[in-house]
Design an enzyme around this catalytic site. Structure first.
Site, PDB file in Angstrom:
ATOM      1  N   PRO A 115       0.271  -1.565   0.321  1.00  0.00           N
ATOM      2  CA  PRO A 115       0.248   0.002  -0.101  1.00  0.00           C
ATOM      3  C   PRO A 115       0.780   1.151   0.176  1.00  0.00           C
ATOM      4  O   PRO A 115       0.770   2.059   1.397  1.00  0.00           O
ATOM      5  CB  PRO A 115      -0.935  -0.458   1.161  1.00  0.00           C
ATOM      6  CG  PRO A 115       0.110  -1.452   2.220  1.00  0.00           C
ATOM      7  CD  PRO A 115       1.097  -1.547   1.468  1.00  0.00           C
ATOM      8  N   LYS A 116       0.858   1.343  -0.870  1.00  0.00           N
ATOM      9  CA  LYS A 116       2.570   2.649  -1.677  1.00  0.00           C
ATOM     10  C   LYS A 116       1.360   3.590  -1.980  1.00  0.00           C
ATOM     11  O   LYS A 116       0.753   3.723  -2.374  1.00  0.00           O
ATOM     12  CB  LYS A 116       3.710   2.616  -2.454  1.00  0.00           C
ATOM     13  CG  LYS A 116       4.667   1.264  -1.443  1.00  0.00           C
ATOM     14  CD  LYS A 116       4.951   0.381  -2.090  1.00  0.00           C
ATOM     15  CE  LYS A 116       6.709  -0.513  -2.007  1.00  0.00           C
ATOM     16  NZ  LYS A 116       6.943  -0.391  -1.479  1.00  0.00           N
ATOM     17  N   LYS A 117       2.087   4.654  -0.898  1.00  0.00           N
ATOM     18  CA  LYS A 117       1.762   6.167  -1.942  1.00  0.00           C
ATOM     19  C   LYS A 117       3.243   7.416  -1.381  1.00  0.00           C
ATOM     20  O   LYS A 117       4.582   6.669  -1.166  1.00  0.00           O
ATOM     21  CB  LYS A 117       1.210   7.274  -0.474  1.00  0.00           C
ATOM     22  CG  LYS A 117      -0.188   7.129  -0.459  1.00  0.00           C
ATOM     23  CD  LYS A 117      -0.893   8.080  -0.201  1.00  0.00           C
ATOM     24  CE  LYS A 117      -2.070   7.269   0.232  1.00  0.00           C
ATOM     25  NZ  LYS A 117      -3.507   8.647   0.752  1.00  0.00           N
TER      26      LYS A 117
END
Length: 247
Positions: A115-117
């Site tokens: 779950p990367k931003k």
């Protein structure tokens, strides 16, 4: 390009110049700064998907410096990882990660389901202090500090902890923009780990509220431990352990 060629060459997008190469993905001198803290148990359980279970209300806030990684390059990452159990065995669940490099952001999301931003994390040493920060745009949302290498930790024990499975909730939307095409719990391992060092020291962690980087939604109630680890390792590929759409 004919259909057979598309099928045989398709790996990632764009088709003719993928955003990241195929693995394996080896990390040299990967540096971890991990602060484990106690948080609100009700808020924590509300964020961890079944069938994972939360044995204790703990969160590991991580700053990770990756200066030499196969295909992904030189980048830094920061975020929250939660100790969990799956079928009675210990592991971790990655809640959210923020990083400053596109290939691992795209590859992490598309392959494993990380779950990367996009954000601006940093991990540096300033004289006698290890310092990790996370900025989302111009806003500072996390600051961690630790006394630099005050006491060595047992390398075998730290290696065993790194070898625990990590779980991810992989979500890929359907082209209709309304439903999920993929919604599954995946599991991956760090493998071929060569420990270089592990230390601890006095530590602090400050989290600030941000609408799009909500790290402070799991408040810091008590610092439990802090670890500074350096290792070479390979990020193994994943496997699906639970398919939410098949239930």
């Amino acid at each position: 390009m004919d259909i057979k060629t598309v099928r045989e060459t398709a790996f990632a997008m764009p088709l003719t110049s993928p955003a990241y190469p195929p693995g394996p993905y080896r990390f040299i001198h990967r540096e971890f700064f991990i602060i484990t803290y106690r948080t609100d148990p009700a808020k924590l359980r509300a964020m961890v998907p079944e069938p994972l279970e939360v044995p204790e209300p703990l969160v590991a806030y991580e700053f990770i410096r990756m200066a030499d990684s196969t295909g992904f390059g030189d980048y830094t990452e920061s975020g929250q990882v939660i100790p969990v159990t799956y079928e009675g065995k210990p592991g971790t669940y990655t809640l959210a990660m923020y990083l400053d490099d596109h290939p691992p952001l795209a590859g992490g999301r598309e392959m494993w389901g990380f779950p990367k931003k996009l954000a601006s994390p940093k991990l540096v040493t300033d004289k006698d202090t290890l310092i990790g920060t996370l900025d989302y745009g111009p806003v500072r949302v996390a600051t961690g500090t630790m006394g630099y290498k005050h006491r060595e930790l047992d390398l075998a024990e730290q290696k065993r902890r790194l070898e625990r499975p990590n779980f991810l909730l992989k979500i890929i939307p359907h082209v209709d923009g309304k439903t999920a095409r993929i919604c599954e719990l995946s599991r991956n391992l760090m493998i071929d780990i060569d420990m270089k060092g592990a230390w601890t020291g006095p530590a602090s962690l400050e989290l600030a509220h941000h609408a799009l980087a909500p790290v402070a939604e799991l408040p810091v109630l008590e610092i439990v431990e802090a670890r500074h680890i350096i290792a070479d390792l390979t990020l193994g590929m994943g496997e699906v352990v639970f398919d939410y759409l098949a239930q």
